[in-house]
Design a protein around this motif. Structure first.
Motif, mmCIF file in Angstrom:
data_model
loop_
_atom_site.group_PDB
_atom_site.id
_atom_site.type_symbol
_atom_site.label_atom_id
_atom_site.label_comp_id
_atom_site.label_asym_id
_atom_site.label_seq_id
_atom_site.Cartn_x
_atom_site.Cartn_y
_atom_site.Cartn_z
ATOM 1 N N HIS A 34 0.861 -1.182 0.000
ATOM 2 C CA HIS A 34 0.000 0.000 0.000
ATOM 3 C C HIS A 34 0.902 1.239 0.000
ATOM 4 C CE1 HIS A 34 -3.834 -2.059 1.745
ATOM 5 N NE2 HIS A 34 -3.304 -2.725 0.746
ATOM 6 N N GLU A 91 1.148 3.775 1.934
ATOM 7 C CA GLU A 91 1.728 4.126 3.240
ATOM 8 C C GLU A 91 2.853 3.159 3.616
ATOM 9 O OE1 GLU A 91 -1.444 3.724 2.395
ATOM 10 O OE2 GLU A 91 -2.821 4.767 3.741
ATOM 11 N N CYS A 118 -5.979 2.337 5.657
ATOM 12 C CA CYS A 118 -6.692 1.089 5.949
ATOM 13 C C CYS A 118 -6.129 0.458 7.226
ATOM 14 C CB CYS A 118 -6.542 0.118 4.774
ATOM 15 S SG CYS A 118 -4.912 -0.652 4.699
ATOM 16 N N CYS A 176 -2.404 -0.250 7.138
ATOM 17 C CA CYS A 176 -1.560 0.950 7.208
ATOM 18 C C CYS A 176 -1.678 1.657 8.551
ATOM 19 C CB CYS A 176 -1.896 1.874 6.046
ATOM 20 S SG CYS A 176 -1.500 1.086 4.460
HETATM 21 ZN ZN LIG Z 1 -3.478 0.550 3.392
#
Ligand SMILES: [Zn+2]
Length: 218
Positions: free
Chosen positions: A65, A67, A98, A101
């Motif tokens: 992701h 992040e 999310c 993260c």
């Molecule tokens: Zn994420």
């Protein structure tokens, strides 16, 4: 601790500039080859200059992701002398992080994150509903006797806790006292948000065409 307590305009200007000049060009490359629109940056709290910038790279792995990729870059591309403590940094995510993260940011020791788009934006504007679905299904444990309605009203995570404070960029607007200045910056936030329309369209088009990706949740 409020990262933005002293000068919301200075912080907002730096965060929007980082999104527009540093994150969006990388995102354009990412979505053109099938990755999602999510990006992140880590800024020095002292200078408000970005120290690491990254976007989603789930063509390679579903865990990359924006992040997580950015945290990884912060620790692997900066040497000890040029890498400040995570406590001396401002974390920026284009979209509300999310569950993966949120944990990554916490484990890395950042005490804040700032984001442009909310979970609801990710679901409604970007057709990516998984942040909310995963938090609801995996983490939201009903209290004894709690009704479905009460459960649904509860926040999906603790926005101010012992580890971090989470700040939506529109919350920074609320800290600007001067009405004219606040309206001007609200328009600026909207302008930067609109830059994502074309990025999201490109992602959705590539998804329809079945671009190869390691991500299960598209
Ligand atoms: Zn994420």
């Amino acid at each position: 601790m409020a990262a933005h307590a002293h000068n919301p305009v200075r912080l907002l200007r730096a965060l929007l500039a980082t999104i527009e000049k540093d994150i969006i060009p990388l995102t354009a490359q990412g979505v053109s080859s099938g990755s999602k629109v999510f990006g992140a940056a880590i800024l020095s709290r002292a200078t408000l200059q970005p120290l690491a910038v990254a976007t989603n790279d789930e063509r390679l792995s579903p865990l990359l992701h924006g992040e997580i990729n950015c945290i990884q870059r912060f620790f692997t591309t900066l040497d000890d002398a040029s890498r400040p403590s995570t406590k001396d940094c401002i974390f920026l995510a284009t979209h509300e992080p999310c569950s993966l993260c949120l944990s990554g940011i916490t484990w890395a020791g950042f005490d804040n994150f700032h984001y442009l788009f909310t979970y609801e934006d990710s679901r409604d504007l970007f057709t990516i509903p998984y942040d909310i679905q995963i938090l609801e299904e995996v983490f939201r444990v009903p209290a004894e006797g709690e009704s479905g309605e009460q459960l649904a009203r509860r926040d999906l995570y603790n926005r101010r806790n012992a580890f971090f404070a989470s700040v939506c960029l529109k919350d920074l607007l609320d800290d600007i006292r001067d009405d004219v200045q606040r309206e001007g910056w609200a328009a600026e936030v909207d302008r930067v948000k609109r830059l994502y329309v074309v990025l999201s369209d490109t992602y959705q088009r590539n998804k329809q065409m079945g671009t190869r990706t390691a991500s299960f949740w598209r």
